[in-house]
Scaffold this motif. Structure first.
Motif, PDB file in Angstrom:
ATOM      1  N   GLU A   9       6.408  63.249  89.105  1.00  0.00           N
ATOM      2  CA  GLU A   9       8.415  64.280  89.853  1.00  0.00           C
ATOM      3  C   GLU A   9       8.659  62.544  90.898  1.00  0.00           C
ATOM      4  O   GLU A   9       9.990  62.637  90.463  1.00  0.00           O
ATOM      5  CB  GLU A   9       7.162  64.872  90.292  1.00  0.00           C
ATOM      6  CG  GLU A   9       6.243  66.161  89.891  1.00  0.00           C
ATOM      7  CD  GLU A   9       7.945  67.206  89.057  1.00  0.00           C
ATOM      8  OE1 GLU A   9       8.148  67.988  89.494  1.00  0.00           O
ATOM      9  OE2 GLU A   9       7.260  66.314  87.438  1.00  0.00           O
ATOM     10  N   ALA A  10       7.943  61.544  91.152  1.00  0.00           N
ATOM     11  CA  ALA A  10       8.800  61.009  91.685  1.00  0.00           C
ATOM     12  C   ALA A  10       9.711  60.112  91.298  1.00  0.00           C
ATOM     13  O   ALA A  10      11.213  59.494  91.601  1.00  0.00           O
ATOM     14  CB  ALA A  10       7.718  59.825  92.845  1.00  0.00           C
ATOM     15  N   VAL A  11       9.480  59.532  89.681  1.00  0.00           N
ATOM     16  CA  VAL A  11      10.187  59.127  89.350  1.00  0.00           C
ATOM     17  C   VAL A  11      10.788  59.796  88.673  1.00  0.00           C
ATOM     18  O   VAL A  11      12.042  59.611  88.478  1.00  0.00           O
ATOM     19  CB  VAL A  11       9.178  57.920  87.882  1.00  0.00           C
ATOM     20  CG1 VAL A  11       9.822  57.418  87.395  1.00  0.00           C
ATOM     21  CG2 VAL A  11       8.032  57.147  88.072  1.00  0.00           C
ATOM     22  N   HIS A  12      10.866  60.939  88.357  1.00  0.00           N
ATOM     23  CA  HIS A  12      11.974  61.307  87.977  1.00  0.00           C
ATOM     24  C   HIS A  12      12.967  62.128  88.679  1.00  0.00           C
ATOM     25  O   HIS A  12      14.221  62.240  88.244  1.00  0.00           O
ATOM     26  CB  HIS A  12      10.844  63.391  87.376  1.00  0.00           C
ATOM     27  CG  HIS A  12      10.194  63.269  86.519  1.00  0.00           C
ATOM     28  ND1 HIS A  12       9.528  64.464  85.946  1.00  0.00           N
ATOM     29  CD2 HIS A  12      10.109  62.121  85.829  1.00  0.00           C
ATOM     30  CE1 HIS A  12       8.712  64.445  85.354  1.00  0.00           C
ATOM     31  NE2 HIS A  12       8.820  62.965  85.185  1.00  0.00           N
ATOM     32  N   ALA A  13      12.582  62.305  89.883  1.00  0.00           N
ATOM     33  CA  ALA A  13      13.771  62.262  91.212  1.00  0.00           C
ATOM     34  C   ALA A  13      14.724  61.006  91.098  1.00  0.00           C
ATOM     35  O   ALA A  13      15.987  61.169  91.174  1.00  0.00           O
ATOM     36  CB  ALA A  13      13.320  62.623  92.255  1.00  0.00           C
ATOM     37  N   GLU A  14      14.255  59.837  90.931  1.00  0.00           N
ATOM     38  CA  GLU A  14      14.290  58.254  90.818  1.00  0.00           C
ATOM     39  C   GLU A  14      15.523  58.695  89.853  1.00  0.00           C
ATOM     40  O   GLU A  14      16.933  57.543  89.666  1.00  0.00           O
ATOM     41  CB  GLU A  14      13.925  57.350  91.010  1.00  0.00           C
ATOM     42  CG  GLU A  14      13.850  57.541  92.897  1.00  0.00           C
ATOM     43  CD  GLU A  14      14.718  58.192  94.100  1.00  0.00           C
ATOM     44  OE1 GLU A  14      15.307  57.447  94.107  1.00  0.00           O
ATOM     45  OE2 GLU A  14      13.666  59.241  94.288  1.00  0.00           O
ATOM     46  N   SER A  15      15.215  58.936  88.430  1.00  0.00           N
ATOM     47  CA  SER A  15      15.807  58.473  87.362  1.00  0.00           C
ATOM     48  C   SER A  15      17.325  59.531  87.463  1.00  0.00           C
ATOM     49  O   SER A  15      18.227  59.078  86.458  1.00  0.00           O
ATOM     50  CB  SER A  15      14.722  59.045  85.910  1.00  0.00           C
ATOM     51  OG  SER A  15      13.482  57.966  86.109  1.00  0.00           O
ATOM     52  N   HIS A  16      16.835  60.985  88.182  1.00  0.00           N
ATOM     53  CA  HIS A  16      17.934  61.628  87.654  1.00  0.00           C
ATOM     54  C   HIS A  16      19.452  61.076  88.219  1.00  0.00           C
ATOM     55  O   HIS A  16      19.811  61.504  88.763  1.00  0.00           O
ATOM     56  CB  HIS A  16      18.045  63.282  87.536  1.00  0.00           C
ATOM     57  CG  HIS A  16      17.219  64.073  86.531  1.00  0.00           C
ATOM     58  ND1 HIS A  16      17.771  64.214  85.478  1.00  0.00           N
ATOM     59  CD2 HIS A  16      15.241  64.308  85.965  1.00  0.00           C
ATOM     60  CE1 HIS A  16      16.907  64.946  84.741  1.00  0.00           C
ATOM     61  NE2 HIS A  16      15.267  64.520  85.067  1.00  0.00           N
ATOM     62  N   GLN A  17      18.527  61.023  89.830  1.00  0.00           N
ATOM     63  CA  GLN A  17      19.215  60.495  90.963  1.00  0.00           C
ATOM     64  C   GLN A  17      20.171  59.527  90.285  1.00  0.00           C
ATOM     65  O   GLN A  17      21.550  59.120  90.411  1.00  0.00           O
ATOM     66  CB  GLN A  17      18.439  59.254  92.165  1.00  0.00           C
ATOM     67  CG  GLN A  17      19.487  59.441  92.991  1.00  0.00           C
ATOM     68  CD  GLN A  17      20.643  60.331  93.682  1.00  0.00           C
ATOM     69  OE1 GLN A  17      19.432  61.447  93.875  1.00  0.00           O
ATOM     70  NE2 GLN A  17      21.618  59.591  93.934  1.00  0.00           N
ATOM     71  N   GLY A  18      20.256  58.354  89.466  1.00  0.00           N
ATOM     72  CA  GLY A  18      20.850  57.478  89.037  1.00  0.00           C
ATOM     73  C   GLY A  18      22.221  57.560  87.669  1.00  0.00           C
ATOM     74  O   GLY A  18      22.831  57.368  87.868  1.00  0.00           O
ATOM     75  N   VAL A  19      21.386  59.175  87.165  1.00  0.00           N
ATOM     76  CA  VAL A  19      22.885  60.092  86.272  1.00  0.00           C
ATOM     77  C   VAL A  19      23.895  60.336  87.708  1.00  0.00           C
ATOM     78  O   VAL A  19      25.176  59.850  87.553  1.00  0.00           O
ATOM     79  CB  VAL A  19      22.383  61.119  85.661  1.00  0.00           C
ATOM     80  CG1 VAL A  19      23.363  61.499  85.023  1.00  0.00           C
ATOM     81  CG2 VAL A  19      21.320  60.107  84.853  1.00  0.00           C
TER      82      VAL A  19
END
Length: 293
Positions: free
Chosen positions: A82-92
């Motif tokens: 979930e931590a990686v998911h958050a940062e990946s969508h933050q990039g968008v």
């Protein structure tokens, strides 16, 4: 979509994959000619960074309550993913903000909801534990919805046929595959620490109502700040029916069929979604494979 194939793996070891995505060539309407469908899915980028950081925060608080070693391993794997998911969508979101689509006012409202309304409270003892369990019930309910969305995007070949941006599709399917992969963890954690049927049912009612309101408002907001549309087009309910019929977004019928199963007393997330399909996608996802190597 329900899968009961006896060949499905019972359990997989959850691991965070250190993925990266290049958004430099992402078009505003990454589903060509479909601004409404694009923004229905873009709504996820508005809520997931803050939402999944909240998941991580709450789950870390629950770690001392876990007395089962296998569940503890799953919870830690869930936190990492979930931590990686958050940062990946933050990039968008960062890409949107840098290219004329200012998402910050809406994201501020989302941040207030997760950090203030659903955040920590100045309680101690039993009241603090009760508030933590309440939030675990909410996360279990939301994870039922995200697992449904994950399976949907893995199945949605219509997005490929419509010429959707391949990098965005990989983000959505990598994330969707991991949602399917860990779909039982939040439910199992809630059942381990509390298990009240009434509490989990009420949490789902609240989660669906809040998500519906946020989604409608979010799509309206994105359509209004879209630098191509320039406010010339507003979302309509018939747009939702059309995009669902074309398979570019989940249809209302699919959503309405996905939620009721959660209210069965014998419900378990493993009854829905395909772990083997999720693993198969992760084995070919460009971002996941790049992370592995």
């Amino acid at each position: 979509m329900s899968h009961t194939d006896p060949g499905e793996p019972d359990r997989v070891a959850l691991q965070a994959r250190d993925v990266a995505f290049d958004w430099s060539t992402l078009p505003v309407h990454w589903i060509p000619g479909e601004p409404f469908a694009t923004h229905v899915i873009n709504f996820l980028h508005l809520v997931l960074p803050e939402g999944e950081r909240w998941f991580v925060h709450v789950f870390k608080q629950a770690l001392p309550m876990v007395a089962d070693d296998r569940l503890l391993e799953d919870v830690r794997g869930f936190i990492g993913q979930e931590a990686v998911h958050a940062e990946s969508h933050q990039g968008v979101l960062d890409h949107f903000d840098a290219h004329g689509m200012d998402t910050r006012p809406y994201v501020e409202q989302v941040r207030w909801m997760f950090r203030t309304v659903l955040g920590d409270r100045a309680h101690g003892g039993r009241r603090a534990e009760n508030w933590l369990v309440q939030r675990l019930a909410m996360i279990a309910a939301i994870e039922h919805v995200t697992a449904f969305l994950g399976q949907w995007v893995l199945d949605a070949r219509e997005l490929d046929a419509a010429g959707a941006d391949p990098t965005m599709l990989d983000l959505l399917r990598w994330h969707g595959a991991e949602e399917v992969e860990h779909r039982s963890v939040a439910f199992d954690l809630y059942m381990h620490v509390d298990g009240s049927y009434l509490r989990r049912s009420l949490a789902m009612v609240v989660a669906v109502a809040v998500l519906a309101v946020l989604w409608v408002r979010g799509v309206r907001y994105l359509m209004a700040v879209d630098p191509v549309l320039r406010g010339r087009r507003r979302p309509r309910w018939r747009d939702l029916l059309r995009s669902g019929r074309l398979g570019l977004t989940p249809s209302l019928g699919q959503v309405l069929r996905a939620v009721p199963s959660y209210f069965r007393r014998d419900h378990h997330p493993s009854q829905h979604g395909s772990t083997s399909q999720a693993i198969a996608y992760l084995a070919k996802s460009p971002a996941a494979q790049a992370a592995e190597h």
